[in-house]
Design a protein around this motif. Structure first.
Motif, short mmCIF file in Angstrom:
data_model
loop_
_atom_site.label_atom_id
_atom_site.label_comp_id
_atom_site.label_asym_id
_atom_site.label_seq_id
_atom_site.Cartn_x
_atom_site.Cartn_y
_atom_site.Cartn_z
N ASP A 179 0.85 -1.19 0.00
CA ASP A 179 0.00 0.00 0.00
C ASP A 179 0.88 1.25 0.00
O ASP A 179 1.55 1.55 1.00
CB ASP A 179 -0.90 -0.02 1.23
CG ASP A 179 -1.92 1.12 1.21
OD1 ASP A 179 -1.96 1.86 0.21
OD2 ASP A 179 -2.67 1.26 2.19
N THR A 180 0.91 1.97 -1.11
CA THR A 180 1.76 3.17 -1.23
C THR A 180 0.96 4.47 -1.16
O THR A 180 1.46 5.54 -1.50
CB THR A 180 2.52 3.13 -2.57
OG1 THR A 180 1.58 3.04 -3.65
CG2 THR A 180 3.46 1.92 -2.62
N THR A 181 -0.31 4.41 -0.76
CA THR A 181 -1.12 5.62 -0.69
C THR A 181 -0.71 6.47 0.52
O THR A 181 -0.20 5.96 1.52
CB THR A 181 -2.61 5.26 -0.59
OG1 THR A 181 -2.81 4.46 0.59
CG2 THR A 181 -3.05 4.48 -1.80
N LEU A 182 -0.93 7.78 0.39
CA LEU A 182 -0.64 8.72 1.47
C LEU A 182 -1.92 8.91 2.29
O LEU A 182 -2.96 9.26 1.75
CB LEU A 182 -0.16 10.05 0.90
CG LEU A 182 1.09 9.97 0.01
CD1 LEU A 182 1.44 11.35 -0.52
CD2 LEU A 182 2.26 9.36 0.76
N LYS A 183 -1.82 8.69 3.59
CA LYS A 183 -3.02 8.69 4.43
C LYS A 183 -3.10 9.87 5.38
O LYS A 183 -4.17 10.19 5.88
CB LYS A 183 -3.08 7.38 5.23
CG LYS A 183 -3.17 6.13 4.36
CD LYS A 183 -3.24 4.88 5.21
CE LYS A 183 -3.39 3.63 4.36
NZ LYS A 183 -2.23 3.42 3.47
N GLU A 187 2.45 12.46 6.07
CA GLU A 187 3.02 11.69 4.97
C GLU A 187 3.09 12.55 3.70
O GLU A 187 4.04 12.45 2.92
CB GLU A 187 2.18 10.44 4.73
CG GLU A 187 2.31 9.40 5.85
CD GLU A 187 1.45 8.17 5.59
OE1 GLU A 187 0.60 8.23 4.68
OE2 GLU A 187 1.64 7.16 6.30
N VAL A 188 2.07 13.40 3.48
CA VAL A 188 2.10 14.29 2.32
C VAL A 188 3.30 15.24 2.41
O VAL A 188 4.04 15.44 1.43
CB VAL A 188 0.79 15.09 2.22
CG1 VAL A 188 0.88 16.14 1.11
CG2 VAL A 188 -0.37 14.15 1.95
N TYR A 191 6.68 13.15 1.82
CA TYR A 191 7.01 12.65 0.49
C TYR A 191 6.91 13.70 -0.61
O TYR A 191 7.62 13.63 -1.61
CB TYR A 191 6.09 11.47 0.15
CG TYR A 191 6.38 10.23 0.98
CD1 TYR A 191 7.47 9.43 0.69
CD2 TYR A 191 5.56 9.88 2.04
CE1 TYR A 191 7.75 8.31 1.45
CE2 TYR A 191 5.82 8.76 2.81
CZ TYR A 191 6.92 7.97 2.52
OH TYR A 191 7.19 6.87 3.26
N ARG A 202 -13.15 11.29 5.47
CA ARG A 202 -13.61 10.11 4.76
C ARG A 202 -15.13 10.05 4.74
O ARG A 202 -15.73 9.59 3.78
CB ARG A 202 -13.05 8.85 5.44
CG ARG A 202 -13.42 7.55 4.74
CD ARG A 202 -12.85 6.34 5.47
NE ARG A 202 -11.41 6.36 5.45
CZ ARG A 202 -10.68 5.81 4.46
NH1 ARG A 202 -11.29 5.27 3.41
NH2 ARG A 202 -9.36 5.85 4.53
#
Length: 203
Positions: A179-183, A187-188, A191, A202
């Motif tokens: 899983d490479t999604t930014l949560k 993290e944003v 990266y 959500r």
């Protein structure tokens, strides 16, 4: 946990549907009368030959016919009867598996007693110059099995649950690594190198 529960359920249902197998065991031992180290050593060396004689299908057929044992399929006996030689103890261990406890008990007792009787009859004439001879005896007679030894639903269910738990943990780790999604905003920033102006919930 879901993988563990599914694995345990499948293992329990599968093993619980298998036919019950009962096992009877008899031990036959040889000794020198009177005791003689040379004769005892000779017994140890010939114990594999005795095991082959006890495991002979023709001998089993003779015992079945002599004792008028019904409902015995001679072709299946090689998979049901196992012979193990124990040279250190001058003994042979025979196990008989059957779906009927009385059949396992009957075959084990009849074959072991017939083998001992045959050996002792032949050894009556095989007396050494020193007066020693080999005497066989059923040291551990077969008993009527009270419960099956196969299958073991609880044992296999526990093993399957443990295996399923390990498999589930491994699957969760692999999915997490893939899983490479930014949560999160952190993290944003880590990266992409930009500050987050807003986050859409959500819900």
């Amino acid at each position: 946990l879901l993988v563990a529960l599914v694995a345990a359920g499948v293992a329990f249902l599968y093993t619980n549907s298998q036919p019950r197998i009962y096992q009877a065991q008899a031990t036959m031992s040889a000794k020198s009368v009177p005791p003689d180290p040379g004769t005892i050593e000779a017994i140890k060396k010939t114990m594999p030959n005795y095991a082959q004689e006890l495991g002979n299908r023709g001998f089993w057929a003779e015992v079945v016919d002599a004792n008028n044992i019904q409902d015995v399929f001679l072709d299946r006996l090689p998979g049901q009867i196992k012979i193990q030689a124990q040279p250190d103890q001058n003994s042979l261990v025979m196990t008989v598996d059957s779906e009927r406890p009385d059949m396992a008990y009957l075959l084990s007792g009849a074959i072991s007693e017939a083998f001992v009787a045959r050996r002792n009859a032949e050894n009556q004439e095989a007396v050494t110059p020193g007066g020693q001879r080999v005497v066989w005896d059923v040291t551990q007679p077969a008993g009527l099995p009270a419960k099956p030894y196969q299958p073991r639903p609880l044992l296999y269910t526990g093993a399957a649950a443990l295996f399923g738990l390990l498999l589930g943990l491994l699957l969760a780790i692999v999915l997490e690594l893939l899983d490479t999604t930014l949560k999160t905003a952190a993290e944003v920033r880590q990266y992409v190198g930009l500050n987050t102006l807003g986050v859409i919930p959500r819900a």
